[in-house]
Scaffold this motif. Structure first.
Motif, short mmCIF file in Angstrom:
data_model
loop_
_atom_site.label_atom_id
_atom_site.label_comp_id
_atom_site.label_asym_id
_atom_site.label_seq_id
_atom_site.Cartn_x
_atom_site.Cartn_y
_atom_site.Cartn_z
N PRO A 37 0.85 -1.19 0.00
CA PRO A 37 0.00 0.00 0.00
C PRO A 37 0.89 1.25 0.00
N PRO A 38 0.44 2.32 -0.63
CA PRO A 38 1.26 3.53 -0.72
C PRO A 38 1.77 4.05 0.63
N ASN A 39 0.97 3.91 1.68
CA ASN A 39 1.39 4.45 2.98
C ASN A 39 2.53 3.64 3.61
N LEU A 40 2.83 2.45 3.09
CA LEU A 40 3.92 1.63 3.64
C LEU A 40 5.11 1.50 2.68
N SER A 41 4.97 2.02 1.48
CA SER A 41 6.02 1.80 0.48
C SER A 41 7.36 2.45 0.85
N PHE A 42 7.35 3.44 1.73
CA PHE A 42 8.61 4.05 2.16
C PHE A 42 9.18 3.37 3.40
N SER A 43 8.40 2.52 4.03
CA SER A 43 8.84 1.85 5.26
C SER A 43 9.37 0.44 5.02
N ILE A 44 9.01 -0.14 3.89
CA ILE A 44 9.45 -1.51 3.58
C ILE A 44 10.26 -1.48 2.29
N THR A 45 11.49 -1.93 2.38
CA THR A 45 12.37 -2.02 1.22
C THR A 45 12.57 -3.48 0.88
N PHE A 46 12.33 -3.83 -0.36
CA PHE A 46 12.58 -5.20 -0.81
C PHE A 46 14.04 -5.32 -1.24
N VAL A 47 14.72 -6.29 -0.68
CA VAL A 47 16.13 -6.55 -0.99
C VAL A 47 16.19 -7.89 -1.70
N SER A 48 16.65 -7.85 -2.92
CA SER A 48 16.66 -9.03 -3.77
C SER A 48 18.05 -9.65 -3.81
N LEU A 49 18.15 -10.91 -3.37
CA LEU A 49 19.41 -11.64 -3.43
C LEU A 49 19.22 -12.83 -4.37
N PRO A 50 19.83 -12.79 -5.55
CA PRO A 50 19.64 -13.90 -6.49
C PRO A 50 20.34 -15.17 -6.02
N LEU A 51 19.68 -16.28 -6.28
CA LEU A 51 20.29 -17.58 -5.98
C LEU A 51 21.38 -17.87 -7.00
N PHE A 52 22.42 -18.50 -6.55
CA PHE A 52 23.48 -18.95 -7.44
C PHE A 52 23.01 -20.24 -8.12
N PRO A 53 23.46 -20.49 -9.35
CA PRO A 53 23.10 -21.76 -10.00
C PRO A 53 23.52 -22.94 -9.12
N PHE A 54 22.69 -23.96 -9.12
CA PHE A 54 22.96 -25.13 -8.28
C PHE A 54 22.58 -26.38 -9.05
N PRO A 55 23.37 -27.46 -8.91
CA PRO A 55 23.07 -28.70 -9.64
C PRO A 55 21.65 -29.20 -9.34
N ASN A 56 21.00 -29.72 -10.35
CA ASN A 56 19.65 -30.29 -10.30
C ASN A 56 18.55 -29.25 -10.18
N LEU A 57 18.87 -27.97 -10.18
CA LEU A 57 17.83 -26.94 -10.10
C LEU A 57 17.75 -26.18 -11.42
N PRO A 58 16.56 -26.06 -11.99
CA PRO A 58 16.42 -25.18 -13.15
C PRO A 58 16.77 -23.74 -12.75
N PRO A 59 17.26 -22.97 -13.68
CA PRO A 59 17.71 -21.60 -13.34
C PRO A 59 16.65 -20.72 -12.69
N SER A 60 15.39 -20.96 -12.95
CA SER A 60 14.35 -20.09 -12.40
C SER A 60 13.79 -20.60 -11.07
N SER A 61 14.41 -21.59 -10.48
CA SER A 61 13.91 -22.17 -9.22
C SER A 61 14.34 -21.32 -8.04
N GLU A 62 13.35 -20.72 -7.36
CA GLU A 62 13.64 -19.90 -6.20
C GLU A 62 12.72 -20.21 -5.02
N SER A 63 11.80 -21.11 -5.22
CA SER A 63 10.91 -21.49 -4.12
C SER A 63 10.45 -22.92 -4.33
#
Length: 117
Positions: A37-63
């Motif tokens: 919501p607009p009233n919280l957009s300045f209070s919450i910052t999303f920090v994105s940490l990409p996963l490193f490639p890992f054996p047996n995981l497709p590149p888009s696997s993050e969850s």
């Protein structure tokens, strides 16, 4: 999303009380979250940490949504590789609190190393 949505809800409650939140996850997981919501957009910052490639995981696997039951351990191991980037983020941001989920089982020892109690 079963863990991320409750953590986002909790983050919103803390932000409504005046706290600044760094919500850390992988890029695709953050993209799946509902918009703030607009009233919280300045209070919450999303920090994105990409996963490193890992054996047996497709590149888009993050969850667990993206991974079969047989590859869940590989996903957990891929999250373990975020230890260094997350440590560097914590070192540079000096948070007052650290609230974490199970994939970061190593986070308490990192917090202790950095002097958080």
């Amino acid at each position: 999303m079963g863990h991320l949505l409750p953590f986002l809800h909790f983050s919103k409650l803390l932000a409504q009380k005046g706290h600044k939140i760094s919500f850390i996850s992988t890029p695709r997981n953050i993209d799946r979250l509902p918009k703030l919501p607009p009233n919280l957009s300045f209070s919450i910052t999303f920090v994105s940490l990409p996963l490193f490639p890992f054996p047996n995981l497709p590149p888009s696997s993050e969850s667990s949504l993206n991974v079969s039951y047989n590859n869940q351990q590989s996903l957990k191991s891929a999250f373990d590789l975020l230890r260094l980037p997350l440590t560097e983020f914590l070192r540079s941001s000096s948070p007052d609190w650290i609230i974490y989920d199970y994939p970061s089982h190593w986070l308490p020892s990192v917090a202790t190393e950095l002097g958080f109690s």
